[in-house]
Design an enzyme around this catalytic site. Structure first.
Site, mmCIF file in Angstrom:
data_model
loop_
_atom_site.group_PDB
_atom_site.id
_atom_site.type_symbol
_atom_site.label_atom_id
_atom_site.label_comp_id
_atom_site.label_asym_id
_atom_site.label_seq_id
_atom_site.Cartn_x
_atom_site.Cartn_y
_atom_site.Cartn_z
ATOM 1 C CB SER A 143 -0.881 0.025 1.257
ATOM 2 O OG SER A 143 -1.555 1.275 1.360
ATOM 3 C CE1 TYR A 156 -4.604 -1.777 5.165
ATOM 4 C CE2 TYR A 156 -3.256 0.074 4.460
ATOM 5 C CZ TYR A 156 -4.107 -0.971 4.158
ATOM 6 O OH TYR A 156 -4.457 -1.218 2.853
HETATM 7 N N1 LIG Z 1 -8.659 0.064 -1.537
HETATM 8 C C1 LIG Z 1 -7.559 0.777 -1.351
HETATM 9 O O1 LIG Z 1 -7.589 2.025 -1.394
HETATM 10 C C2 LIG Z 1 -6.251 0.105 -1.096
HETATM 11 C C3 LIG Z 1 -5.101 0.899 -1.070
HETATM 12 C C4 LIG Z 1 -3.872 0.301 -0.846
HETATM 13 C C5 LIG Z 1 -3.811 -1.058 -0.647
HETATM 14 N N2 LIG Z 1 -4.940 -1.807 -0.663
HETATM 15 C C6 LIG Z 1 -4.798 -3.247 -0.459
HETATM 16 O O2 LIG Z 1 -5.398 -3.929 -1.552
HETATM 17 C C7 LIG Z 1 -5.922 -5.173 -1.089
HETATM 18 C C8 LIG Z 1 -7.391 -5.291 -1.437
HETATM 19 O O3 LIG Z 1 -8.088 -4.217 -0.837
HETATM 20 P P1 LIG Z 1 -9.601 -3.864 -1.233
HETATM 21 O O4 LIG Z 1 -9.739 -2.404 -1.077
HETATM 22 O O5 LIG Z 1 -9.947 -4.511 -2.518
HETATM 23 O O6 LIG Z 1 -10.353 -4.566 -0.009
HETATM 24 P P2 LIG Z 1 -11.888 -5.030 0.101
HETATM 25 O O7 LIG Z 1 -12.232 -4.941 1.552
HETATM 26 O O8 LIG Z 1 -12.714 -4.274 -0.863
HETATM 27 O O9 LIG Z 1 -11.806 -6.549 -0.327
HETATM 28 C C9 LIG Z 1 -11.009 -7.424 0.456
HETATM 29 C C10 LIG Z 1 -11.463 -8.845 0.244
HETATM 30 O O10 LIG Z 1 -10.703 -9.647 1.165
HETATM 31 C C11 LIG Z 1 -11.585 -10.540 1.805
HETATM 32 N N3 LIG Z 1 -11.075 -10.917 3.125
HETATM 33 C C12 LIG Z 1 -11.101 -10.185 4.268
HETATM 34 N N4 LIG Z 1 -10.608 -10.911 5.280
HETATM 35 C C13 LIG Z 1 -10.263 -12.117 4.753
HETATM 36 C C14 LIG Z 1 -9.710 -13.297 5.308
HETATM 37 N N5 LIG Z 1 -9.433 -13.400 6.606
HETATM 38 N N6 LIG Z 1 -9.473 -14.346 4.476
HETATM 39 C C15 LIG Z 1 -9.782 -14.252 3.163
HETATM 40 N N7 LIG Z 1 -10.315 -13.180 2.596
HETATM 41 C C16 LIG Z 1 -10.554 -12.122 3.389
HETATM 42 C C17 LIG Z 1 -12.922 -9.805 1.882
HETATM 43 O O11 LIG Z 1 -14.007 -10.715 2.052
HETATM 44 C C18 LIG Z 1 -12.946 -9.084 0.531
HETATM 45 O O12 LIG Z 1 -13.518 -9.888 -0.491
HETATM 46 C C19 LIG Z 1 -5.624 -5.207 0.401
HETATM 47 O O13 LIG Z 1 -4.383 -5.862 0.610
HETATM 48 C C20 LIG Z 1 -5.502 -3.753 0.776
HETATM 49 O O14 LIG Z 1 -4.749 -3.558 1.952
HETATM 50 C C21 LIG Z 1 -6.162 -1.259 -0.881
#
Ligand SMILES: NC(=O)c1ccc[n+]([C@@H]2O[C@H](COP(=O)([O-])OP(=O)(O)OC[C@H]3O[C@@H](n4cnc5c(N)ncnc54)[C@H](O)[C@@H]3O)[C@@H](O)[C@H]2O)c1
Length: 261
Positions: A143, A156
């Site tokens: 991230s 985080y």
């Molecule tokens: N959205 C952002 O702005 C952003 C920015 C930087 C990094 N990220 C990273 O990108 C990745 C995806 O983020 P996102 O925004 O798509 O998240 P999201 O919450 O929209 O989706 C995450 C998914 O992970 C699943 N999940 C949660 N806990 C779990 C577990 N214990 N086992 C298996 N699955 C599990 C959820 O059910 C969901 O389908 C993450 O690693 C997040 O830290 C996101």
């Protein structure tokens, strides 16, 4: 021919958000994608839609905090296709928005289990199969938060910083075995994770996010998925140990905007 034709790709947290976009993009490039999540109904629906489009997809229930689940996930992909080309350690949760002084031990341990220990376990179970074939690409979702500071996100950011450090270490350790290990650092992306944060923390948050990105908007999951397809593909054959920032310039020009927060 697709850029991932004939490859097997396992993506955790693929029922929605960025993981969902990555699964779709990799399937469209010819990979058999294994959609892993705890949100079974959503994950099954993702797979049904991909199959409906004539693509190869399988849903596997996997809680990334469970070593047994991750082991079974990798075993399922191997049993079905006989190979493991790509692992995307994507699943994570957002616990934050509070000073570290207010974070409980329970919240800390939960965040580390889902966002960091899961990466260790995914790599641990995937690497032997990749090493055996002297080929493989591991992509760890980091991230922008692992690069720059923002009020309320110490745990985080700590987990994401560790994910990047582990990525470099494993790239060095397993390069000689033909395995590439990279991470992606998204900026703020339009996903359910952020919908939840805006609902919890208030409307000004979105305005602040947009202002922080020099490109003048937040990103879309498909834009992160494109980076993941590249890192998974043979086109990235000489790319290992990097963190690919897909962040609209967020970390190039950090803008702290406390008046909006
Ligand atoms: N959205 C952002 O702005 C952003 C920015 C930087 C990094 N990220 C990273 O990108 C990745 C995806 O983020 P996102 O925004 O798509 O998240 P999201 O919450 O929209 O989706 C995450 C998914 O992970 C699943 N999940 C949660 N806990 C779990 C577990 N214990 N086992 C298996 N699955 C599990 C959820 O059910 C969901 O389908 C993450 O690693 C997040 O830290 C996101």
């Amino acid at each position: 021919m697709g850029r991932l034709q004939g490859k097997t790709a396992v993506i955790t947290g693929a029922a929605e958000g960025i993981g969902h976009a990555i699964a779709g993009a990799m399937a469209r490039e010819g990979a058999h994608v294994f959609v892993a999540d705890i949100a079974d109904a959503k994950g099954e629906a993702v797979v049904a839609a991909l199959r409906q489009a004539g693509l190869a997809a399988t849903y596997v229930h996997c809680d990334v905090t469970s070593d047994a689940d991750i082991s079974a996930l990798i075993a399922a992909a191997m049993a079905a296709t006989g190979r493991l080309d790509v692992l995307v350690n994507n699943a994570a949760i957002a616990i934050g928005g509070m000073p570290v002084t207010e974070m409980t031990d329970e919240q800390w341990h939960r965040l580390i289990a889902v966002n960091l220990t899961s990466v260790f376990r995914g790599c641990k179970h995937a690497l032997p199969h990749m090493i055996a074939r002297r080929a493989g690409s591991i992509i760890n979702m980091a991230s922008a938060q692992g690069h720059v500071g923002l009020d309320g996100w110490t745990a985080y950011a700590g987990a994401k910083g560790a994910v990047m450090a582990m990525t470099r270490q494993m790239a060095v350790e397993f390069g000689r075995h033909g395995v590439r290990v990279n991470s992606i650092s998204p900026g703020t992306i339009n996903t359910p994770m952020n919908d939840k944060l805006v609902a919890e923390l208030g409307g000004k948050l979105m305005q602040a996010w947009v202002t922080m990105h020099p490109i003048g908007r937040i990103g879309e999951p498909a834009e992160v998925a494109e980076a993941a397809v590249y890192l998974a593909s043979d086109a990235a054959g000489f790319t290992t140990g990097i963190d690919l920032r897909v962040d609209g310039g967020l970390t190039a020009a950090p803008r702290y905007v406390p008046d909006l927060l």
